[in-house]
Write an enzyme that holds these catalytic residues in place. Structure first.
Site, PDB file in Angstrom:
ATOM      1  N   LEU A 223       5.092  -7.690  -6.700  1.00  0.00           N
ATOM      2  CA  LEU A 223       4.471  -7.281  -5.432  1.00  0.00           C
ATOM      3  C   LEU A 223       3.257  -8.128  -5.076  1.00  0.00           C
ATOM      4  O   LEU A 223       2.256  -7.612  -4.568  1.00  0.00           O
ATOM      5  CB  LEU A 223       4.081  -5.792  -5.472  1.00  0.00           C
ATOM      6  CG  LEU A 223       5.224  -4.790  -5.632  1.00  0.00           C
ATOM      7  CD1 LEU A 223       4.691  -3.378  -5.481  1.00  0.00           C
ATOM      8  CD2 LEU A 223       6.353  -5.037  -4.641  1.00  0.00           C
TER       9      LEU A 223
ATOM     10  N   GLU B  27     -18.673 -10.307  18.653  1.00  0.00           N
ATOM     11  CA  GLU B  27     -19.735 -10.459  19.637  1.00  0.00           C
ATOM     12  C   GLU B  27     -20.869 -11.336  19.094  1.00  0.00           C
ATOM     13  O   GLU B  27     -21.409 -12.189  19.815  1.00  0.00           O
ATOM     14  CB  GLU B  27     -20.303  -9.086  20.028  1.00  0.00           C
ATOM     15  CG  GLU B  27     -19.282  -8.147  20.646  1.00  0.00           C
ATOM     16  CD  GLU B  27     -18.597  -7.239  19.643  1.00  0.00           C
ATOM     17  OE1 GLU B  27     -18.296  -6.088  19.993  1.00  0.00           O
ATOM     18  OE2 GLU B  27     -18.349  -7.680  18.490  1.00  0.00           O
TER      19      GLU B  27
ATOM     20  N   LEU C 277      13.349   6.378  -2.339  1.00  0.00           N
ATOM     21  CA  LEU C 277      11.964   6.527  -1.893  1.00  0.00           C
ATOM     22  C   LEU C 277      11.801   6.135  -0.427  1.00  0.00           C
ATOM     23  O   LEU C 277      11.060   6.772   0.316  1.00  0.00           O
ATOM     24  CB  LEU C 277      11.045   5.687  -2.782  1.00  0.00           C
ATOM     25  CG  LEU C 277       9.533   5.813  -2.517  1.00  0.00           C
ATOM     26  CD1 LEU C 277       9.083   7.268  -2.555  1.00  0.00           C
ATOM     27  CD2 LEU C 277       8.741   4.975  -3.515  1.00  0.00           C
TER      28      LEU C 277
ATOM     29  N   TRP D  50      20.029 -13.029  -4.532  1.00  0.00           N
ATOM     30  CA  TRP D  50      19.224 -12.695  -3.368  1.00  0.00           C
ATOM     31  C   TRP D  50      20.167 -12.334  -2.231  1.00  0.00           C
ATOM     32  O   TRP D  50      21.132 -13.053  -1.990  1.00  0.00           O
ATOM     33  CB  TRP D  50      18.346 -13.864  -2.939  1.00  0.00           C
ATOM     34  CG  TRP D  50      17.288 -14.223  -3.915  1.00  0.00           C
ATOM     35  CD1 TRP D  50      17.317 -15.204  -4.852  1.00  0.00           C
ATOM     36  CD2 TRP D  50      16.010 -13.608  -4.036  1.00  0.00           C
ATOM     37  NE1 TRP D  50      16.141 -15.271  -5.543  1.00  0.00           N
ATOM     38  CE2 TRP D  50      15.316 -14.292  -5.057  1.00  0.00           C
ATOM     39  CE3 TRP D  50      15.367 -12.562  -3.384  1.00  0.00           C
ATOM     40  CZ2 TRP D  50      14.014 -13.948  -5.443  1.00  0.00           C
ATOM     41  CZ3 TRP D  50      14.087 -12.224  -3.767  1.00  0.00           C
ATOM     42  CH2 TRP D  50      13.420 -12.905  -4.779  1.00  0.00           C
TER      43      TRP D  50
ATOM     44  N   ARG E 228       3.391 -14.724  -2.524  1.00  0.00           N
ATOM     45  CA  ARG E 228       3.749 -15.991  -3.154  1.00  0.00           C
ATOM     46  C   ARG E 228       3.380 -17.149  -2.224  1.00  0.00           C
ATOM     47  O   ARG E 228       4.110 -17.430  -1.257  1.00  0.00           O
ATOM     48  CB  ARG E 228       5.241 -16.012  -3.490  1.00  0.00           C
ATOM     49  CG  ARG E 228       5.655 -14.943  -4.502  1.00  0.00           C
ATOM     50  CD  ARG E 228       7.064 -15.158  -5.022  1.00  0.00           C
ATOM     51  NE  ARG E 228       8.075 -14.863  -4.022  1.00  0.00           N
ATOM     52  CZ  ARG E 228       8.619 -13.652  -3.827  1.00  0.00           C
ATOM     53  NH1 ARG E 228       8.209 -12.617  -4.556  1.00  0.00           N
ATOM     54  NH2 ARG E 228       9.556 -13.478  -2.911  1.00  0.00           N
TER      55      ARG E 228
END
Length: 358
Positions: A197, A46, A296, A163, A200
């Site tokens: 983590l 605003e 996990l 990968w 990149r």
């Protein structure tokens, strides 16, 4: 309001822990000012729209979230709209923040300004799933990211996984990391992959890189017994890192960028409910990205702490000896977890599924 929502999306990578908000000022059928919240600590949507308009007397303000009513790092926007002389305010939704929660609209009404809410509310809620979850559920909005083969496997039995997916899918993951407040993993992923983590930049488009100027997401590692190796990349000090552990006597790794938090234990290990509530209340985490292994990830799902599953599927078969997507020890169909497909799209040869858990 559609334009205000469009503007708010410009703050996708930069407003954390604040919500993403856009504002458009209209008078006599003409847009006279527009703005969005660029980053925390700076002017709200605003304020920026009023600055562009210069003179907003008699205007209608369309804003994606109820104007704030309290003093924080900036003055209350509701008062700013009153002082500017606007005559009508349309908010897409009421702010769930208990410090606001209707008070902003009431300030406007008390000043004789017509104020209403509810226009394009569903689209406005999509802007801020994390902020809304933190205010309404007292925990972050939680996404679990997984990569799998066409036969639902995530790694070979040895743990080899690089990968599974191609470069386009991995670049999409970097954008997901960049919008997240925190990225969480378990010690097993650190020991197996030496995961950093981090976001990149080289895997992002130039357009996205130009938008990202916030600090790197908080890295969160669940390390129950404090077994983190001193040479792990995640201890390199490149971004803030929180090590969550149980009651132990081991000495933590010393680093200026590492902080430690003891988490209560339950029958399954670290209490995930306590942890995510802590991240919301004490760390201001809106959107939590869980990047971890099958055990996990399965624990988060079984605890009812997953809002979305982001699964990248590669056109490969890893075979029956490879590791499964999730560890979910179900025995009957009655235990099966129902999912709702939210989005499906292709990145190179890979396909990304976004599934909602409820």
């Amino acid at each position: 309001m559609a334009r205000a929502i469009q503007l708010a999306w410009k703050g996708l990578y930069t407003t954390d822990p604040n919500p993403r908000v856009g504002c458009v000022l209209v008078r006599d059928g003409q847009v006279i000012g527009e703005g969005y919240h660029v980053r925390a600590g700076e002017g709200h949507a605003e304020v920026n729209a009023l600055a562009q308009a210069g003179d907003a007397r008699g205007a209608t303000a369309y804003v994606t979230l109820e104007p704030c009513s309290h003093y924080g790092r900036t003055p209350p926007c509701a008062k700013g709209l009153v002082d500017a002389g606007v005559t009508r305010v349309v908010a897409a939704m009421v702010d769930p923040n208990p410090e606001v929660a209707g008070r902003g609209l009431q300030i406007l009404r008390d000043a004789g300004i017509a104020a209403e809410s509810g226009l394009l509310e569903a689209q406005a809620r999509e802007l801020n799933p994390g902020f809304l979850s933190r205010m309404e559920k007292q925990r972050p909005f939680i996404r679990v990211k997984l990569a799998m083969s066409a036969d639902g496997r995530t790694a070979m039995a040895s743990g080899e996984s690089k990968w599974i997916t191609g470069s386009e899918a991995r670049a999409d993951v970097q954008q997901l990391r960049a919008r997240s407040s925190a990225i969480l993993t378990g010690l097993g992923s650190i020991l197996l992959d030496d995961s950093a983590l981090t976001v990149r930049p080289e895997e992002l488009s130039a357009a996205v890189r130009a938008k990202i100027d916030k600090p790197a997401p908080l890295r969160v590692v669940l390390d129950t017994q404090l077994r983190m190796p001193s040479g792990a990349r995640i201890t390199d000090g490149s971004s803030p890192t929180l090590i969550c552990h149980g009651p132990v006597s081991a000495q933590p790794v010393s680093s200026s960028e590492l902080t430690y938090q003891q988490v209560p234990l339950n029958a399954q290990g670290l209490d995930l409910h306590w942890l995510v509530e802590y991240l919301a209340a004490e760390r201001g985490v809106n959107e939590l990205l869980v990047e971890t292994g099958a055990t996990l990830a399965g624990a988060f799902l079984q605890a009812g702490l997953v809002d979305e599953l982001w699964v990248y599927m590669a056109p490969k078969l890893l075979g029956s000896n490879a590791r499964p997507l999730l560890q979910l020890p179900f025995d009957t169909m009655a235990e099966a977890q129902a999912l709702k497909l939210k989005d499906l799209r292709q990145f190179g040869d890979d396909v990304r599924f976004i599934w909602q858990t409820s």
